[in-house]
Design a protein around this motif. Structure first.
Motif, PDB file in Angstrom:
ATOM      1  N   MET A   1       0.834  -1.211   0.000  1.00 47.00           N
ATOM      2  CA  MET A   1       0.000   0.000   0.000  1.00 47.00           C
ATOM      3  C   MET A   1       0.868   1.261   0.000  1.00 47.00           C
ATOM      4  SD  MET A   1      -3.089   0.672  -0.289  1.00 47.00           S
ATOM      5  CE  MET A   1      -3.492  -1.054  -0.145  1.00 47.00           C
ATOM      6  N   ALA A   2       1.979   1.181   0.761  1.00 41.35           N
ATOM      7  CA  ALA A   2       2.890   2.329   0.775  1.00 41.35           C
ATOM      8  C   ALA A   2       3.456   2.574  -0.620  1.00 41.35           C
ATOM      9  CB  ALA A   2       4.019   2.086   1.777  1.00 41.35           C
TER      10      ALA A   2
ATOM     11  N   ILE B   1       1.000   4.477  -2.689  1.00 42.76           N
ATOM     12  CA  ILE B   1       0.966   5.897  -2.329  1.00 42.76           C
ATOM     13  C   ILE B   1       2.165   6.617  -2.916  1.00 42.76           C
ATOM     14  CG2 ILE B   1       1.089   7.505  -0.379  1.00 42.76           C
ATOM     15  CD1 ILE B   1      -0.482   5.401   1.237  1.00 42.76           C
TER      16      ILE B   1
ATOM     17  N   LYS C   1      -6.740   0.054   2.319  1.00 41.50           N
ATOM     18  CA  LYS C   1      -5.769  -0.546   3.230  1.00 41.50           C
ATOM     19  C   LYS C   1      -6.440  -1.017   4.521  1.00 41.50           C
ATOM     20  CE  LYS C   1      -2.631   0.021   6.745  1.00 41.50           C
ATOM     21  NZ  LYS C   1      -2.781   0.514   8.114  1.00 41.50           N
TER      22      LYS C   1
ATOM     23  N   TYR D   1      -6.057  -7.511  14.078  1.00 37.30           N
ATOM     24  CA  TYR D   1      -6.338  -6.111  13.805  1.00 37.30           C
ATOM     25  C   TYR D   1      -7.307  -5.487  14.807  1.00 37.30           C
ATOM     26  CZ  TYR D   1      -6.856  -2.043  10.790  1.00 37.30           C
ATOM     27  OH  TYR D   1      -6.854  -0.784  10.273  1.00 37.30           O
TER      28      TYR D   1
ATOM     29  N   GLN E   1      -5.589  -8.561  24.301  1.00 38.08           N
ATOM     30  CA  GLN E   1      -4.144  -8.776  24.277  1.00 38.08           C
ATOM     31  C   GLN E   1      -3.678  -9.412  25.570  1.00 38.08           C
ATOM     32  OE1 GLN E   1      -2.406  -4.972  23.530  1.00 38.08           O
ATOM     33  NE2 GLN E   1      -2.027  -5.394  21.392  1.00 38.08           N
TER      34      GLN E   1
ATOM     35  N   ALA F   1       2.476  -7.890  11.253  1.00 34.59           N
ATOM     36  CA  ALA F   1       3.019  -6.572  10.945  1.00 34.59           C
ATOM     37  C   ALA F   1       4.253  -6.259  11.754  1.00 34.59           C
ATOM     38  CB  ALA F   1       1.956  -5.515  11.207  1.00 34.59           C
ATOM     39  N   PHE F   2       4.616  -7.105  12.682  1.00 28.79           N
ATOM     40  CA  PHE F   2       5.746  -6.813  13.547  1.00 28.79           C
ATOM     41  C   PHE F   2       6.607  -8.062  13.589  1.00 28.79           C
ATOM     42  CE2 PHE F   2       8.261  -5.599  17.066  1.00 28.79           C
ATOM     43  CZ  PHE F   2       8.077  -4.235  17.272  1.00 28.79           C
ATOM     44  N   PRO F   3       7.494  -8.248  12.624  1.00 26.31           N
ATOM     45  CA  PRO F   3       8.178  -9.531  12.425  1.00 26.31           C
ATOM     46  C   PRO F   3       9.294  -9.789  13.419  1.00 26.31           C
ATOM     47  CG  PRO F   3       8.930  -7.932  10.843  1.00 26.31           C
ATOM     48  CD  PRO F   3       7.850  -7.243  11.618  1.00 26.31           C
ATOM     49  N   VAL F   4       8.965  -9.756  14.686  1.00 27.86           N
ATOM     50  CA  VAL F   4       9.934 -10.123  15.719  1.00 27.86           C
ATOM     51  C   VAL F   4       9.513 -11.482  16.237  1.00 27.86           C
ATOM     52  CG1 VAL F   4      10.793  -9.526  18.002  1.00 27.86           C
ATOM     53  CG2 VAL F   4      10.394  -7.738  16.324  1.00 27.86           C
TER      54      VAL F   4
ATOM     55  N   LEU G   1       0.731   7.952   3.892  1.00 26.89           N
ATOM     56  CA  LEU G   1       1.909   7.082   4.027  1.00 26.89           C
ATOM     57  C   LEU G   1       2.127   6.673   5.479  1.00 26.89           C
ATOM     58  CD1 LEU G   1       3.997   6.091   1.962  1.00 26.89           C
ATOM     59  CD2 LEU G   1       5.464   7.982   2.645  1.00 26.89           C
TER      60      LEU G   1
ATOM     61  N   GLY H   1      -0.186   6.321   7.684  1.00 31.23           N
ATOM     62  CA  GLY H   1      -1.182   5.301   7.991  1.00 31.23           C
ATOM     63  C   GLY H   1      -0.815   3.942   7.432  1.00 31.23           C
ATOM     64  N   ALA H   2      -0.176   3.930   6.262  1.00 24.85           N
ATOM     65  CA  ALA H   2       0.171   2.653   5.642  1.00 24.85           C
ATOM     66  C   ALA H   2       1.380   2.005   6.315  1.00 24.85           C
ATOM     67  CB  ALA H   2       0.457   2.862   4.155  1.00 24.85           C
ATOM     68  N   LEU H   3       2.353   2.826   6.735  1.00 25.36           N
ATOM     69  CA  LEU H   3       3.626   2.270   7.206  1.00 25.36           C
ATOM     70  C   LEU H   3       3.719   2.129   8.722  1.00 25.36           C
ATOM     71  CD1 LEU H   3       6.218   4.107   4.932  1.00 25.36           C
ATOM     72  CD2 LEU H   3       5.619   1.691   4.874  1.00 25.36           C
TER      73      LEU H   3
ATOM     74  N   PRO I   1      -0.783   1.707  12.695  1.00 26.62           N
ATOM     75  CA  PRO I   1      -1.355   0.626  13.517  1.00 26.62           C
ATOM     76  C   PRO I   1      -0.299  -0.137  14.313  1.00 26.62           C
ATOM     77  CG  PRO I   1      -1.428   0.041  11.190  1.00 26.62           C
ATOM     78  CD  PRO I   1      -0.967   1.442  11.254  1.00 26.62           C
ATOM     79  N   PHE I   2       0.915  -0.215  13.774  1.00 29.04           N
ATOM     80  CA  PHE I   2       1.968  -0.961  14.459  1.00 29.04           C
ATOM     81  C   PHE I   2       2.486  -0.174  15.655  1.00 29.04           C
ATOM     82  CE2 PHE I   2       1.296  -3.255  10.794  1.00 29.04           C
ATOM     83  CZ  PHE I   2       1.522  -2.498   9.668  1.00 29.04           C
TER      84      PHE I   2
ATOM     85  N   ARG J   1      -0.088  -0.596  18.308  1.00 30.72           N
ATOM     86  CA  ARG J   1      -0.061  -1.940  18.872  1.00 30.72           C
ATOM     87  C   ARG J   1       1.138  -2.135  19.801  1.00 30.72           C
ATOM     88  NH1 ARG J   1      -0.731  -6.026  14.219  1.00 30.72           N
ATOM     89  NH2 ARG J   1      -2.522  -4.712  13.811  1.00 30.72           N
TER      90      ARG J   1
ATOM     91  N   LEU K   1       9.426   3.449  20.908  1.00 31.41           N
ATOM     92  CA  LEU K   1       9.408   2.270  20.041  1.00 31.41           C
ATOM     93  C   LEU K   1      10.810   1.950  19.553  1.00 31.41           C
ATOM     94  CD1 LEU K   1       7.733   0.182  18.297  1.00 31.41           C
ATOM     95  CD2 LEU K   1       7.920   1.848  16.477  1.00 31.41           C
TER      96      LEU K   1
ATOM     97  N   ARG L   1      12.832  -1.372  20.521  1.00 37.58           N
ATOM     98  CA  ARG L   1      13.144  -2.259  19.400  1.00 37.58           C
ATOM     99  C   ARG L   1      14.631  -2.518  19.275  1.00 37.58           C
ATOM    100  NH1 ARG L   1      14.627  -5.006  15.970  1.00 37.58           N
ATOM    101  NH2 ARG L   1      13.936  -5.245  13.822  1.00 37.58           N
TER     102      ARG L   1
ATOM    103  N   ALA M   1      12.640  -0.320  12.054  1.00 33.94           N
ATOM    104  CA  ALA M   1      12.120  -0.846  13.318  1.00 33.94           C
ATOM    105  C   ALA M   1      10.891  -1.698  13.114  1.00 33.94           C
ATOM    106  CB  ALA M   1      11.800   0.314  14.265  1.00 33.94           C
ATOM    107  N   ILE M   2      10.029  -1.277  12.184  1.00 30.51           N
ATOM    108  CA  ILE M   2       8.736  -1.948  12.051  1.00 30.51           C
ATOM    109  C   ILE M   2       8.744  -3.025  10.979  1.00 30.51           C
ATOM    110  CG2 ILE M   2       6.336  -1.522  11.343  1.00 30.51           C
ATOM    111  CD1 ILE M   2       6.525   1.147  12.827  1.00 30.51           C
ATOM    112  N   TRP M   3       9.484  -2.802   9.904  1.00 28.16           N
ATOM    113  CA  TRP M   3       9.370  -3.686   8.747  1.00 28.16           C
ATOM    114  C   TRP M   3      10.538  -4.628   8.533  1.00 28.16           C
ATOM    115  CZ3 TRP M   3       4.834  -4.276   6.518  1.00 28.16           C
ATOM    116  CH2 TRP M   3       3.880  -3.259   6.687  1.00 28.16           C
TER     117      TRP M   3
ATOM    118  N   ILE N   1      14.404  -7.090  21.263  1.00 25.05           N
ATOM    119  CA  ILE N   1      13.461  -6.886  22.350  1.00 25.05           C
ATOM    120  C   ILE N   1      13.070  -8.212  22.983  1.00 25.05           C
ATOM    121  CG2 ILE N   1      11.525  -6.870  20.727  1.00 25.05           C
ATOM    122  CD1 ILE N   1      10.100  -4.946  22.567  1.00 25.05           C
TER     123      ILE N   1
END
Lengths: 122, 604
Positions: A1-2, A5, A49, A60, A67, A79-82, B113, B115-117, B120-121, B124, B133, B137, B512-514, B594
């Motif tokens: 999605m990014a 954009i 998205k 989601y 949680q 979404a958080f690949p740890v 952008l 919002g997409a990247l 939400p993370f 969370r 964060l 991380r 950090a996120i991706w 982490i």
């Protein structure tokens, strides 16, 4: 999605320079595209998205209480690949968890061993 | 609950405006009308502070996770645009036509952008600040310190740039000295933030958004009503544009104007790279701008923070499609009134031009006296609309005077509401920047970097203290003489802030996120490389001698691109690439992740 954009940000001015010089709703087409079309594209992408993530990511809609309950079973968040590990939850005491495990085991063995002590959780 | 209070505030504002309009008709002085409207704004500030006072940690940092999507989207839109969007963008489109859409569309793209990247993370992750964060991380204090310095620099640039719009407003609409107006505004914003932290900032931004909406739309509706009989400016814009075009064509036939003057708001510059690179640079910076990221953390769930992005985009769409309407209406009125006027008769036909304080130019020279105009334009020169230029920064403050000067009656309530909206937009963005800086000082530096095991009550106290410190520092910066030349171009300061965020923070948040493999070395490298490249690009754009040799290489690539707006783009790309390379080359050490840190804590 990014990437979509970013593609919109890169490609929109190029597209706008190639628009035919006619009128839309009485205004130049380029002006209408920049003032209304481009923000609308971003809005549509954001809505797309949200609906996509709602369908694909089962975490989601989790809120805080959910949680806390689920932390005993670690999830691999998309979404958080740890790498997730089993982390003891400070909000759920060990004795309570042990009592719940005991009760579950007791329920499973209910038909075989009548002499097992019944421990009630909490 | 919040929506109910907002609805009440909305209805209250409508009633007050109606009463003021009635009183003005009955003879109330225009000065008193302006003061009463500014008093409404101050009452909103006090109301926000009293309503939102709290001692809870979550309230001070993330508004107790109480924000729902619609008010949060409203607040996000306010923080993303601020005084720049309200006071500058309409004038930018009037002056530079379609090129003026570069920054507005970049801001909208940046919110999308973000919002997409990230949004939400980030929500969370349940952190109190966006930089927390990064600290969790990558588990690196050096990284946290560097990130805090970069973030604070970016926020300060935007804060100083946004608040410098106050000087124009105060000199036009009040009789107080600019420094005194600055003190009043800073104290007025600091008080609710000290009492309620992020919770007060949320209330401030929501209530200011309502005042901004009224200010931006009411005046425009009045102009539309006066011109066409219908208070629907968006529907009347096409008629005004067509009428302007016909007047210009008539002027060309009478040999008053050039054929190129006929085309207005029709064509983008042939070099589209200028628009594209500027939009990209601004978008990357806005997406990693900490006060906006902090807004996204205040919702109840990750889904609601995404929905906030959607609502923010709706409000930004409404703003951007209103921007050209201002330009079109003013262009029509100027074309109708000035075309064909002899410069010798200006003193008699358009005396308002000489009573305005600043921002207007005629035939390329600033407005001063008639003789200078005759010298600049030429004896007997007949004016066209293109001869009158209005500086983008002065557009909204000059607009009521120009409309009245051209013979259109404008109630003082409308003009004062326009100014009140500009002030409200400024308050909204300044509150977001100030509270973010306070969070950096109290949590990121004191608690996390110094590693003090302080109770949260002390950290909350530090947040309150830091708000006062930030206000004092802002006042000192704005009155510091070496900074004066830069305050004349606040849009450059704001774009510099976004560029620093793009080069320094955007790559780190992406890693950090991706990118799971990325460790602290990769994140540090990305931050350092990204920031260095961004600063070099800004130096090239400003034409500094130290970057002369680099300029010869870079300039042919970017052409006439906005140098400051586009400066963050190469920094972000270089930072991301270097971070990815380091993530592959330098394996992540387990104790740095982490999850390993948590398992170590669990064993104890």
């Amino acid at each position: 999605m990014a990437l979509l954009i970013l593609a919109a940000l890169i490609g929109a001015p190029l597209f706008a320079t190639r628009l035919p010089s006619n009128l839309i709703m009485g205004l130049p087409s380029t002006l209408v595209f920049l003032a209304i079309g481009m923000p609308a594209i971003f809005l549509v992408l954001a809505i797309f998205k949200i609906s996509l993530q709602h369908g694909l990511d089962r975490n989601y809609e989790l809120d805080r209480e959910d949680q806390l309950q689920r932390r005993r079973v670690p999830k691999r968040l998309k979404a958080f690949p740890v790498k997730a590990i089993d982390v003891p939850d400070p909000d759920i005491p060990e004795t309570e968890s042990a009592g719940m495990r005991e009760k579950t085991r007791e329920n499973e063995n209910a038909g075989t061993d009548q002499s097992s002590p019944v421990k009630v959780a909490g | 609950m919040r929506l109910r209070v907002l609805n009440s505030f909305l209805i209250g504002t409508v009633i007050l405006l109606g009463i003021l309009g009635l009183l003005e008709r009955l003879g109330l002085s225009s000065d008193l009308v302006t003061r009463l409207l500014f008093a409404l704004l101050l009452v909103s500030l006090v109301f926000s502070g009293v309503r939102a006072r709290s001692v809870r940690t979550t309230d001070m940092f993330v508004d107790g996770y109480r924000m729902t999507p619609l008010p949060n989207g409203l607040a996000m839109a306010m923080v993303a645009t601020g005084a720049l969007g309200y006071s500058f963008w309409p004038g930018e489109i009037f002056a530079n036509q379609l090129s003026g859409f570069t920054v507005p569309l970049g801001v909208i793209g940046g919110v999308a952008l973000m919002g997409a990247l990230f949004v939400p993370f980030l929500r969370r992750a349940d952190v109190l600040t966006p930089l927390e964060l990064l600290q969790q991380r990558f588990n690196s204090r050096i990284l946290l310190l560097l990130a805090t310095v970069i973030s604070a620099t970016a926020i300060l640039c935007v804060l100083v740039g946004q608040i410098s719009f106050l000087f124009n407003l105060s000199s036009r609409f009040t009789t107080v000295a600019p420094e005194s107006a600055l003190i009043v505004i800073l104290v007025g914003i600091s008080l609710p933030l000290v009492l309620g932290g992020m919770r007060a900032a949320s209330w401030l931004q929501m209530t200011m958004a309502i005042l901004v909406g009224f200010g931006f739309l009411l005046f425009l509706a009045w102009i539309a009503l006066d011109l066409t009989g219908l208070p629907m400016p968006h529907l009347s814009a096409s008629d005004a544009w067509t009428a302007t075009r016909l007047l210009q064509e008539d002027a060309v036939l009478r040999d008053l104007a050039q054929p190129s003057d006929v085309s207005w708001l029709e064509m983008l510059p042939a070099d589209w790279r200028m628009i594209s690179l500027g939009m990209l640079g601004v978008a990357l910076g806005v997406s990693a701008f900490p006060p906006l990221l902090a807004r996204a953390q205040t919702t109840r769930t990750a889904k609601e923070s995404d929905a906030s992005i959607g609502w923010a985009l709706v409000f930004l769409l409404a703003l951007v499609c209103t921007l050209p309407v201002y330009a079109i209406f003013l262009k029509y009125q100027i074309t109708q009134s000035i075309t064909g006027l002899s410069v010798n008769s200006l003193g008699r036909e358009a005396p308002f031009l000489f009573s305005m304080t600043s921002g207007l130019s005629l035939c390329g020279i600033p407005v001063s006296n008639l003789q200078e105009f005759i010298s600049a334009c030429g004896e007997g020169h007949r004016l066209t609309a293109s001869d009158l230029q209005i500086a983008p920064m002065a557009f909204m403050t000059a607009l009521p005077d120009i409309i009245v000067g051209l013979g259109r009656p404008v109630p003082q309530t409308m003009a004062a509401m326009l100014a009140c909206g500009a002030l409200a937009a400024l308050v909204a963005v300044v509150s977001a920047c100030m509270i973010s800086l306070s969070h950096h000082v109290a949590l990121d530096l004191y608690a996390k970097f110094l590693g003090t095991s302080s109770p949260m009550s002390r950290i909350v106290f530090l947040v309150r203290l830091s708000v006062i410190g930030v206000a004092v520092a802002t006042y000192w910066l704005l009155t510091w003489p070496p900074l004066n030349p830069y305050l004349q171009h606040p849009e450059m300061l704001i774009l510099a802030g976004f560029a620093i965020a793009a080069g320094g923070l955007f790559p780190s948040f992406c890693l950090a996120i991706w990118i799971g493999r990325a460790g602290q070395i990769a994140a540090l490298g990305a931050m350092v490389v990204g920031t260095a490249i961004t600063i070099a690009m800004m130096g090239i754009g400003l034409g500094l001698d130290q970057f002369g040799s680099l300029s010869a290489i870079v300039q042919p690539l970017i052409g006439d691109a906005y140098p400051i707006a586009a400066a963050g783009l190469p920094g972000a790309i270089a930072g991301l690439v270097s971070g990815l390379v380091l993530a592959i080359v330098v394996p992540t050490r387990k104790p740095d992740t982490i999850s390993a840190r948590l398992s170590g804590q669990a064993e104890h």
